[in-house]
Design a protein around this motif. Structure first.
Motif, PDB file in Angstrom:
ATOM      1  N   PRO A  21      -5.986  21.090   4.483  1.00 54.58           N
ATOM      2  CA  PRO A  21      -5.406  19.999   3.694  1.00 54.58           C
ATOM      3  C   PRO A  21      -6.434  19.235   2.850  1.00 54.58           C
ATOM      4  O   PRO A  21      -6.139  18.850   1.719  1.00 54.58           O
ATOM      5  N   ALA A  22      -7.630  19.034   3.368  1.00 55.06           N
ATOM      6  CA  ALA A  22      -8.661  18.313   2.611  1.00 55.06           C
ATOM      7  C   ALA A  22      -9.080  19.101   1.375  1.00 55.06           C
ATOM      8  O   ALA A  22      -9.258  18.531   0.292  1.00 55.06           O
ATOM      9  N   GLU A  23      -9.223  20.411   1.529  1.00 57.46           N
ATOM     10  CA  GLU A  23      -9.604  21.249   0.387  1.00 57.46           C
ATOM     11  C   GLU A  23      -8.481  21.273  -0.649  1.00 57.46           C
ATOM     12  O   GLU A  23      -8.730  21.197  -1.849  1.00 57.46           O
ATOM     13  N   ARG A  24      -7.252  21.374  -0.185  1.00 58.39           N
ATOM     14  CA  ARG A  24      -6.093  21.372  -1.096  1.00 58.39           C
ATOM     15  C   ARG A  24      -6.087  20.083  -1.903  1.00 58.39           C
ATOM     16  O   ARG A  24      -5.929  20.101  -3.130  1.00 58.39           O
ATOM     17  N   LEU A  35       1.591  20.648 -12.701  1.00 60.04           N
ATOM     18  CA  LEU A  35       0.356  21.264 -12.197  1.00 60.04           C
ATOM     19  C   LEU A  35       0.373  21.323 -10.673  1.00 60.04           C
ATOM     20  O   LEU A  35       0.088  22.365 -10.075  1.00 60.04           O
ATOM     21  N   ARG A  36       0.697  20.191 -10.047  1.00 53.27           N
ATOM     22  CA  ARG A  36       0.749  20.133  -8.576  1.00 53.27           C
ATOM     23  C   ARG A  36       1.725  21.164  -8.024  1.00 53.27           C
ATOM     24  O   ARG A  36       1.415  21.879  -7.079  1.00 53.27           O
ATOM     25  N   ASN A  86       0.431  24.218  -5.723  1.00 52.48           N
ATOM     26  CA  ASN A  86       0.862  24.236  -4.324  1.00 52.48           C
ATOM     27  C   ASN A  86       1.758  25.425  -4.006  1.00 52.48           C
ATOM     28  O   ASN A  86       1.696  25.968  -2.901  1.00 52.48           O
ATOM     29  N   LYS A  87       2.573  25.852  -4.963  1.00 50.23           N
ATOM     30  CA  LYS A  87       3.402  27.045  -4.747  1.00 50.23           C
ATOM     31  C   LYS A  87       2.509  28.253  -4.453  1.00 50.23           C
ATOM     32  O   LYS A  87       2.746  29.002  -3.506  1.00 50.23           O
ATOM     33  N   LEU A 142      -0.107  32.034  -0.660  1.00 48.08           N
ATOM     34  CA  LEU A 142      -1.338  32.644  -0.155  1.00 48.08           C
ATOM     35  C   LEU A 142      -1.495  32.417   1.349  1.00 48.08           C
ATOM     36  O   LEU A 142      -1.968  33.291   2.070  1.00 48.08           O
ATOM     37  N   MET A 143      -1.098  31.251   1.819  1.00 47.93           N
ATOM     38  CA  MET A 143      -1.230  30.951   3.246  1.00 47.93           C
ATOM     39  C   MET A 143      -0.148  31.634   4.080  1.00 47.93           C
ATOM     40  O   MET A 143      -0.375  31.975   5.228  1.00 47.93           O
TER      41      MET A 143
END
Length: 186
Positions: A85-88, A109-110, A114-115, A120-121
């Motif tokens: 979460p911090a990196e995101r 953009l967000r 985030n999509k 990816l996760m």
């Protein structure tokens, strides 16, 4: 196209400076600044690319550039296989503060960033394939294609270091966009 030639020449000059700081067998000379992907040369290159990208702000307003850049940012963030979460949050802030990306509404953009991170996760291989497909759409316009790589470079180098996994993502994006990785010192 002359501008891209200048970027290429300046990048080569920075590479030569970095190589000049090394002695035989690639050993760093005492008292020299920087080394490889973590030293001053990459930091200077990132600064140069950021500046050059800023000069293209009026040309980079297409949805293809926006979408490809967000896919690139997500791939760079997830290059090591995870995004905490911090990196995101950090990458989101870098995106929103990027002068060129201010051409687009922050929520767009967000949402796109985030999509891609979520995909990816959830399934890294599928998310990677989807992101590369989105990146490849910018290949139709050479200025946008190079700008997408520059955007990825700026995000990857924001901490003053481009990790090997991030460099690999940038090389793969260059291939998808039909851009020579050597133009960016990769």
């Amino acid at each position: 196209m002359a501008m891209w030639d200048r970027i290429k020449d300046q990048a080569k000059g920075l590479q030569q400076q970095a190589q000049g700081a090394r002695g035989p067998a690639g050993q760093r000379q005492p008292g020299t600044a920087g080394s490889g992907a973590s030293g001053g040369s990459k930091e200077k290159l990132v600064g140069l690319l950021k500046s050059q990208l800023g000069s293209l702000k009026t040309e980079l307003k297409s949805g293809a550039y926006r979408d490809a850049s967000m896919a690139m940012c997500a791939l760079v963030a997830a290059a090591d296989g995870s995004v905490d979460p911090a990196e995101r949050h950090h990458v989101e802030n870098l995106i929103l503060q990027n002068d060129v990306l201010q051409n687009f509404p922050p929520e767009q953009l967000r949402q796109r960033f985030n999509k891609h991170v979520d995909q990816l996760m959830f399934n890294f291989q599928q998310g990677r394939a989807d992101a590369m497909q989105e990146i490849a759409k910018a290949a139709k316009k050479p200025v946008e294609a190079k700008a997408v790589v520059q955007t990825g470079f700026v995000i990857a180098g924001a901490d003053g270091y481009i990790a090997p996994a991030e460099a690999q993502v940038l090389r793969e994006a260059c291939t998808a966009l039909g851009v020579s990785p050597q133009e960016f010192g990769l």
